[in-house]
Design a protein around this motif. Sequence first.
Motif, PDB file in Angstrom:
ATOM      1  N   UNK A 119      41.771  39.788  32.685  1.00  0.00           N
ATOM      2  CA  UNK A 119      41.830  40.933  31.788  1.00  0.00           C
ATOM      3  C   UNK A 119      42.110  42.213  32.575  1.00  0.00           C
ATOM      4  N   UNK A 120      42.827  43.124  31.976  1.00  0.00           N
ATOM      5  CA  UNK A 120      43.131  44.406  32.636  1.00  0.00           C
ATOM      6  C   UNK A 120      41.874  45.192  32.943  1.00  0.00           C
ATOM      7  N   UNK A 121      40.841  44.979  32.164  1.00  0.00           N
ATOM      8  CA  UNK A 121      39.598  45.729  32.347  1.00  0.00           C
ATOM      9  C   UNK A 121      38.660  45.090  33.373  1.00  0.00           C
ATOM     10  N   UNK A 122      39.053  43.963  33.954  1.00  0.00           N
ATOM     11  CA  UNK A 122      38.201  43.281  34.933  1.00  0.00           C
ATOM     12  C   UNK A 122      38.020  44.140  36.176  1.00  0.00           C
ATOM     13  N   UNK A 123      36.801  44.182  36.667  1.00  0.00           N
ATOM     14  CA  UNK A 123      36.514  44.926  37.880  1.00  0.00           C
ATOM     15  C   UNK A 123      37.001  44.177  39.120  1.00  0.00           C
ATOM     16  N   UNK A 124      36.935  44.855  40.241  1.00  0.00           N
ATOM     17  CA  UNK A 124      37.424  44.295  41.495  1.00  0.00           C
ATOM     18  C   UNK A 124      36.718  42.983  41.840  1.00  0.00           C
ATOM     19  N   UNK A 125      35.387  42.952  41.744  1.00  0.00           N
ATOM     20  CA  UNK A 125      34.638  41.740  42.087  1.00  0.00           C
ATOM     21  C   UNK A 125      35.059  40.571  41.198  1.00  0.00           C
ATOM     22  N   UNK A 126      35.174  40.805  39.907  1.00  0.00           N
ATOM     23  CA  UNK A 126      35.570  39.752  38.973  1.00  0.00           C
ATOM     24  C   UNK A 126      36.973  39.257  39.287  1.00  0.00           C
ATOM     25  N   UNK A 127      37.887  40.165  39.608  1.00  0.00           N
ATOM     26  CA  UNK A 127      39.254  39.762  39.959  1.00  0.00           C
ATOM     27  C   UNK A 127      39.277  38.951  41.250  1.00  0.00           C
ATOM     28  N   UNK A 128      38.450  39.335  42.224  1.00  0.00           N
ATOM     29  CA  UNK A 128      38.393  38.581  43.482  1.00  0.00           C
ATOM     30  C   UNK A 128      37.839  37.164  43.270  1.00  0.00           C
ATOM     31  N   UNK A 129      36.784  37.064  42.480  1.00  0.00           N
ATOM     32  CA  UNK A 129      36.237  35.745  42.167  1.00  0.00           C
ATOM     33  C   UNK A 129      37.283  34.929  41.412  1.00  0.00           C
ATOM     34  N   UNK A 130      37.933  35.546  40.447  1.00  0.00           N
ATOM     35  CA  UNK A 130      38.971  34.862  39.673  1.00  0.00           C
ATOM     36  C   UNK A 130      40.129  34.403  40.543  1.00  0.00           C
ATOM     37  N   UNK A 131      40.546  35.242  41.483  1.00  0.00           N
ATOM     38  CA  UNK A 131      41.627  34.859  42.403  1.00  0.00           C
ATOM     39  C   UNK A 131      41.211  33.632  43.214  1.00  0.00           C
ATOM     40  N   UNK A 132      39.981  33.649  43.705  1.00  0.00           N
ATOM     41  CA  UNK A 132      39.473  32.512  44.480  1.00  0.00           C
ATOM     42  C   UNK A 132      39.424  31.254  43.613  1.00  0.00           C
ATOM     43  N   UNK A 133      38.915  31.387  42.389  1.00  0.00           N
ATOM     44  CA  UNK A 133      38.861  30.245  41.485  1.00  0.00           C
ATOM     45  C   UNK A 133      40.262  29.688  41.228  1.00  0.00           C
ATOM     46  N   UNK A 134      41.211  30.560  40.964  1.00  0.00           N
ATOM     47  CA  UNK A 134      42.583  30.133  40.668  1.00  0.00           C
ATOM     48  C   UNK A 134      43.200  29.404  41.854  1.00  0.00           C
ATOM     49  N   UNK A 135      43.044  29.954  43.052  1.00  0.00           N
ATOM     50  CA  UNK A 135      43.620  29.309  44.242  1.00  0.00           C
ATOM     51  C   UNK A 135      42.987  27.937  44.477  1.00  0.00           C
TER      52      UNK A 135
END
Length: 151
Positions: free
Chosen positions: A104-120
């Motif tokens: 989501x565009x409203x996701x904070x930095x920590x959430x985006x980093x966790x999401x990036x790790x999950x996706x990879x």
Amino acid sequence: RGIKTSILGLADQKVPGEARREKQVEDGVEVEALRLPADVPFVQRVSEGRRFIDEVGGRHALFAFAPYQFDMRGVVSRALVELPELVSGLTSSILFHETWIGEEETSGLWTRLVGFTQRRLIQMLVHDLKPVRIYSTNPLYRRMLEAYDIR
């Protein structure tokens, strides 16, 4: 349909303590199940799971995948090592109940980093398992997976 099916609950959060092997009956169909508690070390669960697969004569594994079932943070790094070993010699498929967070565009930095790790980690797992089919009942998750060439 005459296909023998068994269930392996690799991270069952409702089974405390020790593994539970049982026969489950639904609509007159009996299915053998092994439910492994989530609080047992992952390596031990995979070892017991592989023994069960060998005993029941497993040929195909369908993973009902949800990152937060494997790890409280949703980071499935152990799965990368253990799941391909668990299903070595079998064909596999993955049913994604969840994918990753932070899109989501409203996701904070920590959430985006966790999401990036999950996706990879999910991309790497799909690469290593080489599933014959990938499923999701959620249209949003299907689009998310397809956006990263997971079809």
